[in-house]
Design an enzyme around this catalytic site. Sequence first.
Site, mmCIF file in Angstrom:
data_model
loop_
_atom_site.group_PDB
_atom_site.id
_atom_site.type_symbol
_atom_site.label_atom_id
_atom_site.label_comp_id
_atom_site.label_asym_id
_atom_site.label_seq_id
_atom_site.Cartn_x
_atom_site.Cartn_y
_atom_site.Cartn_z
ATOM 1 N N ASN A 37 0.867 -1.181 0.000
ATOM 2 C CA ASN A 37 0.000 0.000 0.000
ATOM 3 C C ASN A 37 0.903 1.229 0.000
ATOM 4 O O ASN A 37 1.455 1.606 1.031
ATOM 5 C CB ASN A 37 -0.867 -0.057 1.271
ATOM 6 C CG ASN A 37 -1.828 1.114 1.366
ATOM 7 O OD1 ASN A 37 -1.801 2.021 0.536
ATOM 8 N ND2 ASN A 37 -2.662 1.097 2.389
ATOM 9 N N ARG B 230 -2.601 -2.069 -3.440
ATOM 10 C CA ARG B 230 -3.763 -1.187 -3.273
ATOM 11 C C ARG B 230 -3.587 -0.007 -4.231
ATOM 12 O O ARG B 230 -2.543 0.649 -4.233
ATOM 13 C CB ARG B 230 -3.813 -0.680 -1.835
ATOM 14 C CG ARG B 230 -4.936 0.289 -1.637
ATOM 15 C CD ARG B 230 -4.926 0.880 -0.258
ATOM 16 N NE ARG B 230 -5.988 1.847 -0.159
ATOM 17 C CZ ARG B 230 -5.949 2.911 0.626
ATOM 18 N NH1 ARG B 230 -4.902 3.135 1.382
ATOM 19 N NH2 ARG B 230 -6.954 3.748 0.658
ATOM 20 N N HIS C 154 -12.451 3.732 0.042
ATOM 21 C CA HIS C 154 -12.547 2.745 1.122
ATOM 22 C C HIS C 154 -13.330 1.507 0.685
ATOM 23 O O HIS C 154 -13.900 0.796 1.514
ATOM 24 C CB HIS C 154 -13.266 3.323 2.367
ATOM 25 C CG HIS C 154 -12.518 4.389 3.088
ATOM 26 N ND1 HIS C 154 -13.129 5.532 3.572
ATOM 27 C CD2 HIS C 154 -11.217 4.495 3.420
ATOM 28 C CE1 HIS C 154 -12.227 6.287 4.169
ATOM 29 N NE2 HIS C 154 -11.056 5.688 4.090
ATOM 30 N N ARG D 67 -10.041 16.665 7.244
ATOM 31 C CA ARG D 67 -10.786 17.078 6.041
ATOM 32 C C ARG D 67 -12.147 17.643 6.423
ATOM 33 O O ARG D 67 -12.797 17.131 7.332
ATOM 34 C CB ARG D 67 -10.999 15.892 5.093
ATOM 35 C CG ARG D 67 -9.733 15.339 4.485
ATOM 36 C CD ARG D 67 -10.082 14.305 3.412
ATOM 37 N NE ARG D 67 -8.902 13.593 2.971
ATOM 38 C CZ ARG D 67 -8.746 12.269 3.070
ATOM 39 N NH1 ARG D 67 -9.703 11.514 3.574
ATOM 40 N NH2 ARG D 67 -7.641 11.702 2.637
ATOM 41 N N GLU E 216 -8.188 -4.397 5.778
ATOM 42 C CA GLU E 216 -8.034 -4.135 4.347
ATOM 43 C C GLU E 216 -6.957 -5.031 3.735
ATOM 44 O O GLU E 216 -7.092 -5.472 2.598
ATOM 45 C CB GLU E 216 -7.734 -2.654 4.118
ATOM 46 C CG GLU E 216 -8.977 -1.808 4.412
ATOM 47 C CD GLU E 216 -8.747 -0.324 4.357
ATOM 48 O OE1 GLU E 216 -8.235 0.223 5.351
ATOM 49 O OE2 GLU E 216 -9.068 0.290 3.334
#
Length: 400
Positions: free
Chosen positions: A7, A90, A179, A240, A385
């Site tokens: 990743n 990923r 996601h 964010r 994940e």
Amino acid sequence: MDILVINCGSSSLKYQVLNSDTEEVLAKGICERIGISGVLKYTPKGGETEVSELDMPTHTEAVKYVLDALTNEKTGVLKSLDQIDAVGHRIVHGGEHFSEATLITEDVIKAVEDCNDLAPLHNPANIIGIRACQAVMPNVPMVGIFDTAFHATMPKKAFLYGIPYEYYEKDKLRRYGFHGTSHSFVSKRAAELIGKPYDQCKTVVCHLGNGASICAVENGKSIDTSMGLSPLEGLIMGTRSGDIDPSVIQYIANHYNKTLDEVVEILNKKSGVDGLSGVSSDFRDITKEMEEGNERAKAAMDAYCYRVAKYVGSYITAMHGVDVVVFTAGIGENNSYVRRYVMEYFDFMGVKEDKEANSVMHIGEDTKMTTDDSKIPFYVIPTDEELSICRQTVEVLKNA
Ligand code: AMP
């Protein structure tokens, strides 16, 4: 099979080696500060974490150090690199090109490059990671797993922005969602836990980590999700802003003499609960400050939870009902205050919190947060994940 999961971020590279038969993690770690100085962290199964400062001008050196760590005589978990059967990468943005995990070819890399404008920080780093692995393992199959792919099933009414249609037609400006690996993994597990076939189940997944998004999964398919063209849309997150009126951007640019890029940077990195509270982006700090009477921390927490509840409610409407709601990721799995706040909004639908279950830490365990007579069950399901990437990599190889 032994699968290496990679990743890549712009200056980092997270990795895990998993045995796909036992689903055991053989080793994991991260390379940080790539291009700056370089730090390799490596944790073999059952062993101590080793931290080494190494010269890492690019991701290629980082990949080499990871492979050296995995095969070193003392603490390595692999006898040789030949033991790696495949690499799962990923990839953040697959645009409209990819609706599932895919064997990486030159054409696939080209299509990922086509999406660089949609994810300028992430996709180039993902491609560098693929190239770096190909350079040192030229004969090992590589599989791309896209954050956006699970949401490829979203209908047009959910993915179109209300802007002139040619921006969608010509430039592919639309909502994509992220996601996906986590939403898919967690929603499948939720169906198992409530004992309903996945393709008949209505699930709302709240992935509440530093980045956060909510997804409506109906009959095994994502039909809506809160992130959009980029991960900036939707929930208030660690740093964010989530949804805002675009006029806010114009106001800040004009009144503070900032460029558009600078304002977007503020919305990505200096907003969210961090900007609101002035305390931190970390929910442990926010919760502590709030409990000690810090008003701004409380305001940040309230705004955060309120938006989560609103999205959950709207996705229940989008699916004409719901079988199960799930909390996952760092905050979803660990913060009982956030879960309680959200569940209370659904008391009118007969949702009843199991106060004891919600108050106790259940690290790494699937746990029901509601009482047996609650009309809708809410669960904590830890996301994984890397395991999901490993499973998808094996699936692609089987079908190749
Ligand atoms: P993630 O991006 O999934 O790693 O989640 C990061 C967020 O999870 C941060 O805001 C952390 O504060 C929060 N988090 C992680 N562990 C805990 C914990 N034990 N209690 C409360 N929040 C936590």
